[in-house]
Scaffold this active site. Structure first.
Site, PDB file in Angstrom:
ATOM      1  N   ARG A  82    -101.598  47.781  -6.784  1.00  0.00           N
ATOM      2  CA  ARG A  82    -101.644  48.612  -7.976  1.00  0.00           C
ATOM      3  C   ARG A  82    -100.413  48.367  -8.832  1.00  0.00           C
ATOM      4  O   ARG A  82     -99.304  48.189  -8.333  1.00  0.00           O
ATOM      5  CB  ARG A  82    -101.714  50.098  -7.596  1.00  0.00           C
ATOM      6  CG  ARG A  82    -103.113  50.583  -7.279  1.00  0.00           C
ATOM      7  CD  ARG A  82    -103.150  52.068  -7.042  1.00  0.00           C
ATOM      8  NE  ARG A  82    -102.310  52.454  -5.930  1.00  0.00           N
ATOM      9  CZ  ARG A  82    -101.088  52.945  -6.035  1.00  0.00           C
ATOM     10  NH1 ARG A  82    -100.562  53.185  -7.227  1.00  0.00           N
ATOM     11  NH2 ARG A  82    -100.391  53.241  -4.970  1.00  0.00           N
TER      12      ARG A  82
ATOM     13  N   TYR B 169    -107.615  43.706  -8.903  1.00  0.00           N
ATOM     14  CA  TYR B 169    -107.316  44.172  -7.543  1.00  0.00           C
ATOM     15  C   TYR B 169    -107.441  45.683  -7.368  1.00  0.00           C
ATOM     16  O   TYR B 169    -106.904  46.470  -8.156  1.00  0.00           O
ATOM     17  CB  TYR B 169    -105.899  43.753  -7.139  1.00  0.00           C
ATOM     18  CG  TYR B 169    -105.709  43.784  -5.640  1.00  0.00           C
ATOM     19  CD1 TYR B 169    -106.196  42.735  -4.867  1.00  0.00           C
ATOM     20  CD2 TYR B 169    -105.101  44.850  -4.993  1.00  0.00           C
ATOM     21  CE1 TYR B 169    -106.056  42.752  -3.481  1.00  0.00           C
ATOM     22  CE2 TYR B 169    -104.958  44.867  -3.614  1.00  0.00           C
ATOM     23  CZ  TYR B 169    -105.439  43.815  -2.865  1.00  0.00           C
ATOM     24  OH  TYR B 169    -105.308  43.831  -1.501  1.00  0.00           O
ATOM     25  N   GLY B 170    -108.080  46.079  -6.299  1.00  0.00           N
ATOM     26  CA  GLY B 170    -108.057  47.454  -5.770  1.00  0.00           C
ATOM     27  C   GLY B 170    -108.114  48.538  -6.832  1.00  0.00           C
ATOM     28  O   GLY B 170    -108.976  48.534  -7.712  1.00  0.00           O
ATOM     29  N   GLY B 171    -107.186  49.452  -6.721  1.00  0.00           N
ATOM     30  CA  GLY B 171    -107.149  50.610  -7.603  1.00  0.00           C
ATOM     31  C   GLY B 171    -107.043  50.261  -9.078  1.00  0.00           C
ATOM     32  O   GLY B 171    -107.357  51.087  -9.936  1.00  0.00           O
TER      33      GLY B 171
ATOM     34  N   LYS C 236    -109.042  55.422  -7.799  1.00  0.00           N
ATOM     35  CA  LYS C 236    -107.864  56.153  -8.286  1.00  0.00           C
ATOM     36  C   LYS C 236    -108.046  56.612  -9.725  1.00  0.00           C
ATOM     37  O   LYS C 236    -107.619  57.705 -10.093  1.00  0.00           O
ATOM     38  CB  LYS C 236    -106.617  55.271  -8.175  1.00  0.00           C
ATOM     39  CG  LYS C 236    -106.393  54.699  -6.794  1.00  0.00           C
ATOM     40  CD  LYS C 236    -106.204  55.780  -5.763  1.00  0.00           C
ATOM     41  CE  LYS C 236    -106.133  55.139  -4.391  1.00  0.00           C
ATOM     42  NZ  LYS C 236    -105.545  55.969  -3.376  1.00  0.00           N
TER      43      LYS C 236
ATOM     44  N   HIS D  47    -105.343  63.137  -3.202  1.00  0.00           N
ATOM     45  CA  HIS D  47    -105.173  61.885  -2.459  1.00  0.00           C
ATOM     46  C   HIS D  47    -105.073  62.235  -0.972  1.00  0.00           C
ATOM     47  O   HIS D  47    -103.999  62.190  -0.386  1.00  0.00           O
ATOM     48  CB  HIS D  47    -103.895  61.197  -2.952  1.00  0.00           C
ATOM     49  CG  HIS D  47    -103.710  59.785  -2.460  1.00  0.00           C
ATOM     50  ND1 HIS D  47    -102.473  59.187  -2.383  1.00  0.00           N
ATOM     51  CD2 HIS D  47    -104.590  58.853  -2.057  1.00  0.00           C
ATOM     52  CE1 HIS D  47    -102.602  57.951  -1.946  1.00  0.00           C
ATOM     53  NE2 HIS D  47    -103.876  57.721  -1.734  1.00  0.00           N
TER      54      HIS D  47
ATOM     55  N   SER E 298     -99.529  56.274  -0.515  1.00  0.00           N
ATOM     56  CA  SER E 298    -100.219  55.024  -0.223  1.00  0.00           C
ATOM     57  C   SER E 298     -99.547  54.289   0.933  1.00  0.00           C
ATOM     58  O   SER E 298     -98.315  54.188   0.988  1.00  0.00           O
ATOM     59  CB  SER E 298    -100.206  54.141  -1.465  1.00  0.00           C
ATOM     60  OG  SER E 298    -100.822  54.840  -2.527  1.00  0.00           O
TER      61      SER E 298
ATOM     62  N   CYS F  72     -99.240  55.138   4.002  1.00  0.00           N
ATOM     63  CA  CYS F  72     -98.433  56.002   4.872  1.00  0.00           C
ATOM     64  C   CYS F  72     -99.263  56.653   5.971  1.00  0.00           C
ATOM     65  O   CYS F  72     -98.821  57.629   6.594  1.00  0.00           O
ATOM     66  CB  CYS F  72     -97.703  57.054   4.053  1.00  0.00           C
ATOM     67  SG  CYS F  72     -96.386  56.343   3.046  1.00  0.00           S
TER      68      CYS F  72
ATOM     69  N   LYS G 208    -103.016  57.516   6.103  1.00  0.00           N
ATOM     70  CA  LYS G 208    -104.228  58.334   5.967  1.00  0.00           C
ATOM     71  C   LYS G 208    -105.407  57.741   6.746  1.00  0.00           C
ATOM     72  O   LYS G 208    -106.057  58.440   7.518  1.00  0.00           O
ATOM     73  CB  LYS G 208    -104.620  58.501   4.482  1.00  0.00           C
ATOM     74  CG  LYS G 208    -103.703  59.442   3.714  1.00  0.00           C
ATOM     75  CD  LYS G 208    -104.137  59.621   2.284  1.00  0.00           C
ATOM     76  CE  LYS G 208    -104.178  58.333   1.499  1.00  0.00           C
ATOM     77  NZ  LYS G 208    -102.901  57.592   1.440  1.00  0.00           N
ATOM     78  N   THR G 209    -105.692  56.445   6.531  1.00  0.00           N
ATOM     79  CA  THR G 209    -106.840  55.840   7.210  1.00  0.00           C
ATOM     80  C   THR G 209    -106.671  55.956   8.716  1.00  0.00           C
ATOM     81  O   THR G 209    -107.616  56.266   9.450  1.00  0.00           O
ATOM     82  CB  THR G 209    -106.989  54.363   6.795  1.00  0.00           C
ATOM     83  OG1 THR G 209    -107.140  54.311   5.372  1.00  0.00           O
ATOM     84  CG2 THR G 209    -108.194  53.713   7.457  1.00  0.00           C
TER      85      THR G 209
ATOM     86  N   ASP H 294    -109.246  58.723   2.028  1.00  0.00           N
ATOM     87  CA  ASP H 294    -108.336  58.509   0.891  1.00  0.00           C
ATOM     88  C   ASP H 294    -108.390  59.602  -0.177  1.00  0.00           C
ATOM     89  O   ASP H 294    -107.379  59.893  -0.788  1.00  0.00           O
ATOM     90  CB  ASP H 294    -108.620  57.154   0.242  1.00  0.00           C
ATOM     91  CG  ASP H 294    -107.469  56.642  -0.618  1.00  0.00           C
ATOM     92  OD1 ASP H 294    -106.327  56.603  -0.119  1.00  0.00           O
ATOM     93  OD2 ASP H 294    -107.694  56.300  -1.800  1.00  0.00           O
TER      94      ASP H 294
ATOM     95  N   ASN I 137    -100.101  44.072   1.529  1.00  0.00           N
ATOM     96  CA  ASN I 137    -101.111  44.982   0.965  1.00  0.00           C
ATOM     97  C   ASN I 137    -102.514  44.369   1.051  1.00  0.00           C
ATOM     98  O   ASN I 137    -103.390  44.701   0.258  1.00  0.00           O
ATOM     99  CB  ASN I 137    -100.780  45.356  -0.482  1.00  0.00           C
ATOM    100  CG  ASN I 137    -101.655  46.491  -1.007  1.00  0.00           C
ATOM    101  OD1 ASN I 137    -101.955  47.442  -0.273  1.00  0.00           O
ATOM    102  ND2 ASN I 137    -102.066  46.408  -2.263  1.00  0.00           N
TER     103      ASN I 137
ATOM    104  N   ARG J 156    -106.240  43.965   2.401  1.00  0.00           N
ATOM    105  CA  ARG J 156    -107.115  45.122   2.659  1.00  0.00           C
ATOM    106  C   ARG J 156    -108.472  44.704   3.183  1.00  0.00           C
ATOM    107  O   ARG J 156    -108.919  43.575   2.979  1.00  0.00           O
ATOM    108  CB  ARG J 156    -107.307  45.899   1.355  1.00  0.00           C
ATOM    109  CG  ARG J 156    -105.991  46.441   0.786  1.00  0.00           C
ATOM    110  CD  ARG J 156    -106.039  47.885   0.479  1.00  0.00           C
ATOM    111  NE  ARG J 156    -104.710  48.436   0.218  1.00  0.00           N
ATOM    112  CZ  ARG J 156    -104.422  49.710   0.353  1.00  0.00           C
ATOM    113  NH1 ARG J 156    -105.331  50.565   0.763  1.00  0.00           N
ATOM    114  NH2 ARG J 156    -103.204  50.149   0.098  1.00  0.00           N
TER     115      ARG J 156
ATOM    116  N   ARG K 177     -93.142  58.729   4.592  1.00  0.00           N
ATOM    117  CA  ARG K 177     -92.258  57.909   5.432  1.00  0.00           C
ATOM    118  C   ARG K 177     -90.841  58.395   5.237  1.00  0.00           C
ATOM    119  O   ARG K 177     -90.210  58.122   4.218  1.00  0.00           O
ATOM    120  CB  ARG K 177     -92.356  56.439   5.021  1.00  0.00           C
ATOM    121  CG  ARG K 177     -93.662  55.790   5.396  1.00  0.00           C
ATOM    122  CD  ARG K 177     -93.706  54.329   4.970  1.00  0.00           C
ATOM    123  NE  ARG K 177     -94.991  53.772   5.314  1.00  0.00           N
ATOM    124  CZ  ARG K 177     -95.236  53.029   6.393  1.00  0.00           C
ATOM    125  NH1 ARG K 177     -94.244  52.706   7.214  1.00  0.00           N
ATOM    126  NH2 ARG K 177     -96.445  52.583   6.636  1.00  0.00           N
TER     127      ARG K 177
END
Ligand code: GTP
Ligand code: SPV
Ligand code: MN
Length: 641
Positions: A108, A248-250, A257, A277, A299, A301, A303-304, A324, A418, A420, A451
């Site tokens: 991101r 990419y991604g978000g 997001k 989030h 992000s 940290c 969650k998954t 997420d 990063n 994924r 963290r």
């Protein structure tokens, strides 16, 4: 060039003028789909919007995503031919694919993400803001002709179960087939969504371009993008999303997001609910009592990992609702109800293994996409810590280069930090039976975390909703590879929403306070907690984490039953001595003590840093949050005497 009016009628699909313009560069494009094109006709506003965009972007072709398996296969063929993806060994990883991005398009881009409210104050001090009219001028320049030589895919998608009253619909137009196949995993897409939209259903318009028009005769690259000009733009008042330059991604899967957090947070503020989030998990004790917990960590940290946790303590069971995003609202029964609006996982690969997260590993055994991981000699995937040692043979790194453990010193990691995986939610072996329930699941505990190498204990509990909201507002965490920029720098990340709040963060704090204050029965509301799996000493984590986090979940579960297992400290309640289940745990008592200690002097420094941070919100900082900070300081001072 086709005319805008004739764009999506089946009659015009076979116009000679249209087919005659097909050039070599378009060989890999899907034909515009007559059936779905006709479906757009039912919704004049949507049809007009799609036609306007295709015309302005000068798309070569338009394809409305139907969501069928056959269409998905065609898209995958297109992606294979253009070299964007390659199929993995089907014997080892059936129906799975690997994509390698441009090395500069890997995360991101927070510096290029904007909230363009009319008034700068409404974006607040934590967001990048540009005046909407100025931004529209910039976007006009960026997007004019941006899809030359490319197909524009139209992706109708639903966040939340299709047709549920809680769900919201978006339509993303994109020139990236990678985005189209990824959105099909991450959200519910296609004809069923158009059916729900009907003739005049509301949708959030989402515009995405990789920003790399393909001129006639030019050769394409495997991951076209625009690393010079990037902008991920949100107009909260008109509820629009415009994203340029990154695939990419978000940055590009706009349901995630951009919609489900930034735009949805604004909708939620206006309508009295919460777009967060957060992961959502179900937890069942050995007696069969079940509760649901939501947790917000920044992000990358954890969650998954927490959402799919495999408990190490006997008799306990965790099931996954989402990993997420949570949309939460106080329900008719007075409990806080949460749904996961997504339909897939876009999870961090490095660190994921059978040891740390076996349920994620099983979720990605097949039908999975991998982006920027390494490939083994036998055509499977690998990333750092998937196994202790890399598999034998030469790997292909995320950069597409030969890679061995020996070359790591010079070439860096095999997989991008990063990198994924993308996989359907239903493939998770511990998916909760209610994960799809439009009523949502009742939340008994809200957990914050980040963290924190120092100071912050393994777990502590808030005294009430206001104190819990304060703890959420006070979250700090070390930066991770999920976003571009420096790694490991400690930054304030309130509610893990710093990059995702679509309005003034101070007003967002106030919104949290008001949701709690308005609830009719406070006894039905969740309790609040803060956890920290990342306490370090000499560069090593003190807490084993992962499955062992079930011990902390057990304590949280007990506290939601008001069990007497806590002791009061100035920062909140921590596990009473011996109350945290450490049976069979390989952590020395003195380390355990350290993990649960509260050091008033250290916390007073934290208070000072927070006071400075809160000052940046000026008048938008709610009184309730300031009052909690003052009260914390008073308690800490009393404790340090
Ligand atoms: P986003 O998808 O970016 O929002 O990330 P996330 O919050 O879902 O984080 P995820 O669970 O993917 O974890 C990110 C990284 O942290 C991975 O490398 C994990 O292996 C690691 N991690 C997760 N849980 C723990 C834990 O309890 N202890 C330690 N030491 N590492 C963890
Ligand atoms: C995050 O960064 O929090 C993610 C990954 O979940 S992305 O979808 O790229 O935002
Ligand atoms: Mn995330």
């Amino acid at each position: 060039m086709f005319s805008a009016v004739g764009l999506i009628t089946s009659k015009n699909l076979h116009r000679t003028a249209y087919t005659a313009t097909i050039t070599a560069r378009r060989l890999y494009a899907l034909p515009a789909n007559a059936i779905n094109g006709a479906a757009l006709n039912k919704h004049p506003k949507l049809k007009q919007w799609v036609e306007d965009k295709a015309k302005f972007f000068k798309a070569d072709n338009v394809h409305v995503i139907s969501g069928t398996e056959a269409e998905n296969k065609d898209l995958i063929k297109i992606l294979e031919k253009s070299g964007t993806i390659e199929q993995l060994n089907p014997k080892l990883r059936p129906n799975s694919f690997l994509a390698r991005t441009d090395p500069k398009d890997v995360a991101r881009a927070e510096d290029s993400t904007f909230i363009c409210s009319k008034d700068k104050k409404d974006a607040g001090p934590t967001n990048n803001w540009v005046n909407p009219s100025e931004m529209r001028q910039r976007l006009d320049k960026l997007f004019a002709g941006t899809m030359r030589g490319r197909t524009m895919y139209v992706i109708p998608y639903s966040m939340g179960p299709i047709g549920s009253p809680i769900s919201r619909i978006g339509v993303e137009v994109t020139d990236s087939p990678y985005v189209a196949v990824s959105m099909r995993i991450m959200t519910r897409v296609g004809q069923p969504v158009l059916d729900v939209l009907g003739a005049n259903g509301e949708f959030v318009p989402c515009v995405h371009s990789i920003g790399a028009p393909l001129e006639a005769g030019a050769k394409d690259v495997p991951w076209p993008c625009n690393t010079k000009e990037r902008a991920i733009v949100h107009f909260p008042e008109t509820r629009e999303i415009w994203s340029f330059g990154s695939g990419y991604g978000g940055n590009s899967l706009l349901g995630k997001k951009c919609f489900a957090l930034r735009i949805a947070s604004v909708i939620a503020r206006d309508e009295g609910w919460l777009a967060e989030h957060m992961l959502i998990l179900g937890i069942t004790d050995p007696k069969g009592n079940k509760k649901y917990i939501a947790a917000a960590f920044p992000s990358a940290c954890g969650k998954t990992n927490l959402a799919m946790l495999q408990p190490t303590i006997p008799g306990w069971k965790v099931e996954c609702v989402g990993d997420d995003i949570a949309w939460m609202k106080i329900g008719a029964d007075g409990t806080l109800r949460a749904i996961n609006p997504e339909n897939g996982f876009f999870g961090v690969a490095p660190g994921t293994s059978m040891k740390t997260n076996p349920n994620a590993m099983r979720s990605i055994e097949k039908n999975a996409f991998f982006t920027n991981v390494a490939k083994t000699a036998d055509g499977d995937v690998w990333w750092e810590e998937l196994s202790k040692e890399p598999p034998t043979g030469t790997l292909t790194s995320w950069l597409g280069k030969p890679w061995t453990a020996a070359s790591a010193k010079t070439d860096g990691p095999a997989a991008h930090p990063n990198s994924r995986f993308t996989a359907p939610t239903v493939q998770c072996p511990i998916i909760d039976p209610k994960w799809n329930d439009p009523e949502g699941v009742p939340i008994s505990a809200i957990v914050f975390g980040g963290r924190r190498p120092n100071l912050v204990p393994l777990v502590y509990e808030a005294n009430n909703w206001q104190h819990g909201s304060f703890i959420g507002s006070a979250v700090s965490s070390e930066k991770t590879a999920a976003a571009e920029g420096d790694l490991g720098v400690l930054r304030h990340d309130p509610f893990a929403m710093l990059p995702f709040c679509g309005y003034n963060m101070g007003d967002y704090f106030g919104h949290w306070l008001s949701v709690g204050a308005k609830a009719k029965d406070a006894s039905k509301l969740p309790k609040f907690f803060h956890v920290n799996w990342f306490r370090q000493e000499n560069g090593k984590f003190l807490w084993p984490g992962f499955g062992e986090n079930s011990r902390v979940l057990k304590w949280i579960f007990q506290r939601t039953n008001n069990e007497n297992v806590a002791r009061q400290t100035p920062i909140g309640l921590v596990p009473a001595e011996g109350a945290l289940d450490t049976t069979g745990l390989d952590v020395k008592p003195e380390v355990m003590k350290k993990l649960l200690e509260v050091n008033p002097a250290g916390w007073l420094n934290e208070v000072a840093a927070l006071r400075k941070y809160y000052a940046t919100f000026g008048e938008a900082l709610p009184k309730g949050i300031k009052a909690e900070l003052d009260a914390l300081e008073t308690r800490l001072k009393a404790a340090s005497k």
